[in-house]
Design an enzyme around this catalytic site. Structure first.
Site, PDB file in Angstrom:
ATOM      1  N   ASP A  93      -4.915  -2.605  -3.068  1.00  0.00           N
ATOM      2  CA  ASP A  93      -6.195  -1.908  -3.216  1.00  0.00           C
ATOM      3  C   ASP A  93      -6.156  -0.868  -4.340  1.00  0.00           C
ATOM      4  O   ASP A  93      -7.096  -0.086  -4.498  1.00  0.00           O
ATOM      5  CB  ASP A  93      -6.636  -1.263  -1.905  1.00  0.00           C
ATOM      6  N   ASP A 116      -1.506  -0.271   5.165  1.00  0.00           N
ATOM      7  CA  ASP A 116      -1.950   1.115   5.089  1.00  0.00           C
ATOM      8  C   ASP A 116      -1.476   1.911   6.304  1.00  0.00           C
ATOM      9  O   ASP A 116      -1.002   3.048   6.169  1.00  0.00           O
ATOM     10  CB  ASP A 116      -3.483   1.151   5.005  1.00  0.00           C
ATOM     11  N   GLU A 143       2.285   3.352  -3.842  1.00  0.00           N
ATOM     12  CA  GLU A 143       1.746   2.034  -4.180  1.00  0.00           C
ATOM     13  C   GLU A 143       2.752   1.234  -4.999  1.00  0.00           C
ATOM     14  O   GLU A 143       2.978   0.036  -4.741  1.00  0.00           O
ATOM     15  CB  GLU A 143       0.439   2.196  -4.963  1.00  0.00           C
ATOM     16  N   HIS A 169      -9.523   0.189   3.168  1.00  0.00           N
ATOM     17  CA  HIS A 169     -10.248   0.758   4.325  1.00  0.00           C
ATOM     18  C   HIS A 169     -11.560   0.016   4.586  1.00  0.00           C
ATOM     19  O   HIS A 169     -12.577   0.617   4.933  1.00  0.00           O
ATOM     20  CB  HIS A 169     -10.510   2.246   4.104  1.00  0.00           C
ATOM     21  N   ASP A 200       0.839  -1.199   0.000  1.00  0.00           N
ATOM     22  CA  ASP A 200       0.000   0.000   0.000  1.00  0.00           C
ATOM     23  C   ASP A 200       0.874   1.250   0.000  1.00  0.00           C
ATOM     24  O   ASP A 200       2.059   1.210   0.359  1.00  0.00           O
ATOM     25  CB  ASP A 200      -0.919   0.008   1.218  1.00  0.00           C
ATOM     26  N   GLY A 201       0.268   2.360  -0.425  1.00  0.00           N
ATOM     27  CA  GLY A 201       0.944   3.643  -0.439  1.00  0.00           C
ATOM     28  C   GLY A 201       0.082   4.709   0.197  1.00  0.00           C
ATOM     29  O   GLY A 201      -1.130   4.547   0.362  1.00  0.00           O
TER      30      GLY A 201
END
Length: 287
Positions: free
Chosen positions: A69, A133, A43, A123, A8-9
């Site tokens: 995501d 995240d 990401e 989320h 994740d970023g």
């Protein structure tokens, strides 16, 4: 055996202070970031570092499942990248691919490996995605506060950590290169405050014309590079880094433009936890 990891970023402001992270479990994760970047950069960097970390651990013969995501990342790597490569890393409209340095590095890191991507809703309570995240956001927040982010244990989290001098050189070199690219980006060159965070108080520069500049001179002269954004045009793989002292890195690379081909060298020094540019020199090689 399949290695399953979430990547994740995060970017505060997008663009703004940015972070990235990949997560397998509480003992196996890594994070980093930049003073200025985008969420998409984070990401992509998370995926790249996951590929590199598993390779460094000798696990390239195992399947790798990346939970992500970001449809942008998944589509870029699994759908669009082959066409971009055929067009010389250009999009259908002929414009350069964004974040091409990261794209090229991911493409190279995936060669000969069995890698799959699976989209997960962000989320939404997915445990691994949430963990990645949180770490990416924490890294971005650290850069916002001008602090060093928590990098994590890396892939082999079950072993006792070796001294930083033995294990930190590669990741430190990457961080210094990231700062060089950030300083060359239009986003930072157009923001005096962001640029000033990357320059040492005693920073000097020798330009391609032989003129000497002070730190204030450099900050006064900085402006976006019209038609040339080094973050997209200069690949991190093209920058050679050499640690010449415990707290000193020398970066060398070449740029080409209307002024000709220029050999560049940058001397980065660390004071406390912060790396800043102490000296930059540009030497024309041809006109």
């Amino acid at each position: 055996m399949t290695i399953t990891a979430a990547a994740d970023g995060s970017a505060l402001g997008n663009p703004g202070p940015a972070g990235w992270a990949w997560y397998i479990d509480d003992d196996t994760w890594r994070a980093g970031g930049w003073p200025h970047g985008t969420n998409n950069m984070g990401e992509l960097k998370a995926v790249l570092d996951l590929l590199e970390s598993t390779a460094d651990a000798g696990r390239t013969d195992e399947d790798l499942l990346v939970l992500c995501d970001s449809q942008y990342v998944i589509n870029s790597v699994t759908k669009w990248m082959p066409g971009w490569k055929k067009k010389g890393w250009k999009k259908r409209d002929g414009k350069p691919v964004l974040n091409v340095d990261l794209m090229k590095a991911i493409d190279a890191a995936m060669q000969g490996r069995r890698v799959r991507f699976e989209w997960v809703k962000g989320h939404a309570g997915h445990p691994m995605n949430e963990a990645a995240d949180q770490r990416a956001n924490a890294a971005a927040t650290a850069f916002q506060k001008k602090q060093a982010p928590q990098e994590g244990p890396g892939f082999d989290g079950t072993s006792s950590p070796a001294p930083a001098a033995a294990t930190g050189v590669a990741s430190t070199a990457d961080a210094v290169v990231d700062r060089e690219l950030a300083l060359l980006s239009d986003a930072v060159r157009g923001d005096r405050e962001l640029a000033s965070r990357l320059l040492h108080e005693g920073m000097t520069e020798i330009s391609a014309t032989g003129q000497r500049y002070s730190r204030d001179d450099v900050l006064d002269a900085l402006s976006p590079l019209v038609g040339f954004d080094a973050v997209d045009e200069v690949c991190a793989a093209d920058i050679t880094s050499s640690q010449i002292a415990p707290d000193v890195f020398l970066l060398t690379y070449t740029t080409s433009g209307v002024a000709g081909t220029v050999a560049r060298s940058s001397l980065w020094v660390r004071e406390g936890e912060q790396w800043t540019l102490r000296h930059h020199q540009a030497t024309p090689t041809e006109r």
